[in-house]
Design a protein around this motif. Structure first.
Motif, mmCIF file in Angstrom:
data_model
loop_
_atom_site.group_PDB
_atom_site.id
_atom_site.type_symbol
_atom_site.label_atom_id
_atom_site.label_comp_id
_atom_site.label_asym_id
_atom_site.label_seq_id
_atom_site.Cartn_x
_atom_site.Cartn_y
_atom_site.Cartn_z
ATOM 1 N N SER A 181 -26.073 -1.900 28.688
ATOM 2 C CA SER A 181 -27.251 -1.784 27.576
ATOM 3 C C SER A 181 -26.890 -0.408 27.159
ATOM 4 O O SER A 181 -27.129 -0.104 25.979
ATOM 5 C CB SER A 181 -28.628 -1.871 28.183
ATOM 6 O OG SER A 181 -28.838 -0.999 29.555
ATOM 7 N N TRP A 182 -26.386 0.499 27.932
ATOM 8 C CA TRP A 182 -26.315 1.968 27.441
ATOM 9 C C TRP A 182 -25.211 2.307 26.532
ATOM 10 O O TRP A 182 -25.259 2.970 25.850
ATOM 11 C CB TRP A 182 -26.429 2.905 28.819
ATOM 12 C CG TRP A 182 -25.326 2.426 29.727
ATOM 13 C CD1 TRP A 182 -25.362 1.917 30.828
ATOM 14 C CD2 TRP A 182 -23.660 3.070 29.685
ATOM 15 N NE1 TRP A 182 -24.272 1.686 31.372
ATOM 16 C CE2 TRP A 182 -23.154 2.339 30.696
ATOM 17 C CE3 TRP A 182 -23.228 3.675 28.687
ATOM 18 C CZ2 TRP A 182 -21.827 2.615 31.089
ATOM 19 C CZ3 TRP A 182 -21.869 3.942 28.962
ATOM 20 C CH2 TRP A 182 -21.146 3.354 30.066
ATOM 21 N N ALA A 183 -24.342 1.271 26.499
ATOM 22 C CA ALA A 183 -23.411 1.161 25.631
ATOM 23 C C ALA A 183 -23.391 0.228 24.765
ATOM 24 O O ALA A 183 -22.486 -0.071 23.969
ATOM 25 C CB ALA A 183 -21.821 1.048 26.451
ATOM 26 N N GLY A 184 -24.480 -0.246 24.314
ATOM 27 C CA GLY A 184 -24.598 -1.238 23.212
ATOM 28 C C GLY A 184 -24.504 -2.623 23.718
ATOM 29 O O GLY A 184 -24.541 -3.448 22.465
ATOM 30 N N ARG A 185 -24.162 -3.170 24.862
ATOM 31 C CA ARG A 185 -24.082 -4.492 25.180
ATOM 32 C C ARG A 185 -22.936 -5.065 24.237
ATOM 33 O O ARG A 185 -23.214 -6.163 23.515
ATOM 34 C CB ARG A 185 -25.401 -5.395 25.049
ATOM 35 C CG ARG A 185 -26.535 -4.930 26.136
ATOM 36 C CD ARG A 185 -27.421 -5.846 26.349
ATOM 37 N NE ARG A 185 -28.524 -5.563 27.405
ATOM 38 C CZ ARG A 185 -28.287 -5.694 28.592
ATOM 39 N NH1 ARG A 185 -27.176 -5.951 29.185
ATOM 40 N NH2 ARG A 185 -29.345 -5.244 29.475
ATOM 41 N N TYR A 207 -21.602 8.526 25.673
ATOM 42 C CA TYR A 207 -20.530 7.849 25.546
ATOM 43 C C TYR A 207 -20.696 6.915 23.944
ATOM 44 O O TYR A 207 -19.931 7.172 23.119
ATOM 45 C CB TYR A 207 -20.447 6.667 26.417
ATOM 46 C CG TYR A 207 -19.322 5.433 26.038
ATOM 47 C CD1 TYR A 207 -17.997 5.636 26.357
ATOM 48 C CD2 TYR A 207 -19.507 4.393 25.370
ATOM 49 C CE1 TYR A 207 -16.983 4.766 26.162
ATOM 50 C CE2 TYR A 207 -18.463 3.574 24.955
ATOM 51 C CZ TYR A 207 -17.325 3.697 25.166
ATOM 52 O OH TYR A 207 -16.358 2.837 24.922
ATOM 53 N N PRO A 208 -21.794 6.361 23.778
ATOM 54 C CA PRO A 208 -21.814 5.905 22.249
ATOM 55 C C PRO A 208 -21.519 6.882 21.013
ATOM 56 O O PRO A 208 -20.976 6.385 20.289
ATOM 57 C CB PRO A 208 -23.161 5.301 22.345
ATOM 58 C CG PRO A 208 -23.946 4.768 23.743
ATOM 59 C CD PRO A 208 -23.202 6.276 24.355
ATOM 60 N N ALA A 209 -22.031 7.984 21.208
ATOM 61 C CA ALA A 209 -21.968 8.802 20.268
ATOM 62 C C ALA A 209 -20.503 9.522 20.293
ATOM 63 O O ALA A 209 -19.934 9.766 19.071
ATOM 64 C CB ALA A 209 -23.032 9.758 20.467
#
Length: 281
Positions: A164-168, A133-135
């Motif tokens: 956390s996996w999406a950048g908090r 998801y973040p990329a």
């Protein structure tokens, strides 16, 4: 002499909700050794007790008939007490219950992403690609109806600042759609989820064309929708939820409209479908 028949279930009652029917009854007396309750049901106004109509076996005086979809459905239920010896009671009195109709079935679609079918497999990264998801969506989702492809441009999960996996951080999902004319009748939102985080599903700010409408609070799910995409599969552990509410018609306009969900609290939600519907006159 055979085992005595257990007492029949009494107090059967039900209530229709969106896409499901909930049935409860009075438990049999405590001195009865119950193996389970057999819940039978059939569409319409009658039910025949048979293996074909057996919907569930449960030790609790409660049953949720899920996955009924957006159209109103009428079902009739009866419950049988099954004792530890296997002896079966007389069936309870039948009770007919009708599920509540969704605006996705009664309304005129103005903008819809996904299918209101208990599945999220038509969305990007589904069913278990949340780590990408973040990329894939560094700035959240900005989706234009008519040209965007949900399989590539609408994430199956909308994370929140607890992830956390999406950048908090906060995450915004925008749905852009064009209207030939402003609606002249009432307008409704349908937001169906196949699952959400069990303890911190949080909430999101709903906005239309730059105006804040409300804060939407999400029901806790099963924390399984990040890796599973079908709540209708047999034995699925997913816990769907349904949010439908009226929208201020005056906020919509001819031309481009933008619906925004700003997830600024809690953890992720997993989409089934989202849509805006005009009420029929």
């Amino acid at each position: 002499m055979g085992a005595p028949f257990p007492p029949a279930v009494t107090g059967l009652r039900g209530r229709g909700e969106l896409a499901r029917i909930v049935v409860d009854w009075t438990p049999v007396p405590w001195h009865t050794v119950v193996d389970h309750y057999a819940v039978h049901g059939a569409p319409g106004s009658g039910v025949r007790i048979s293996s074909e109509t057996l919907l569930a076996k449960t030790v609790y005086p409660h049953f949720e008939h899920k996955g009924l979809g957006g159209a109103a459905q009428r079902w009739t239920y009866q419950v049988v007490t099954v004792g530890a010896s296997g002896a079966r009671s007389r069936p309870s009195a039948p009770i007919p219950v009708t599920s509540r109709e969704s605006v996705s079935a009664s309304g005129i679609p103005l903008a819809v992403v996904g299918d209101f079918d208990g599945k999220g497999l038509e969305f990007a990264l589904s069913p278990d690609g949340y780590s990408r998801y973040p990329a894939t969506f560094p700035n959240g989702v900005d989706f234009r109806l008519g040209t965007g492809d949900p399989r590539k441009a609408w994430s199956y999960l909308q994370p929140g600042p607890a992830d956390s996996w999406a950048g908090r951080r906060d995450h915004r999902f925008r749905l852009r759609f064009d209207l030939a004319a402003a609606p002249t009748t009432g307008v409704d939102l349908a937001l169906w989820l196949i699952d959400s985080h069990a303890t911190i599903p949080g909430s999101a700010v709903l906005g239309i064309n730059g105006t804040t409408v409300d804060r939407l609070a999400f029901a806790g799910g099963a924390t399984k929708g990040s890796t599973l995409g079908d709540s209708t599969a047999a034995g699925s552990p997913l816990k769907p939820s349904y949010l439908e509410r009226p929208l201020p018609a005056e906020l919509f306009r001819a031309g481009e409209n933008v619906l925004e969900l700003h997830k600024d609290e809690g953890s992720w939600i997993a989409y089934d479908a989202i849509g805006v519907f005009a009420r029929r006159g």
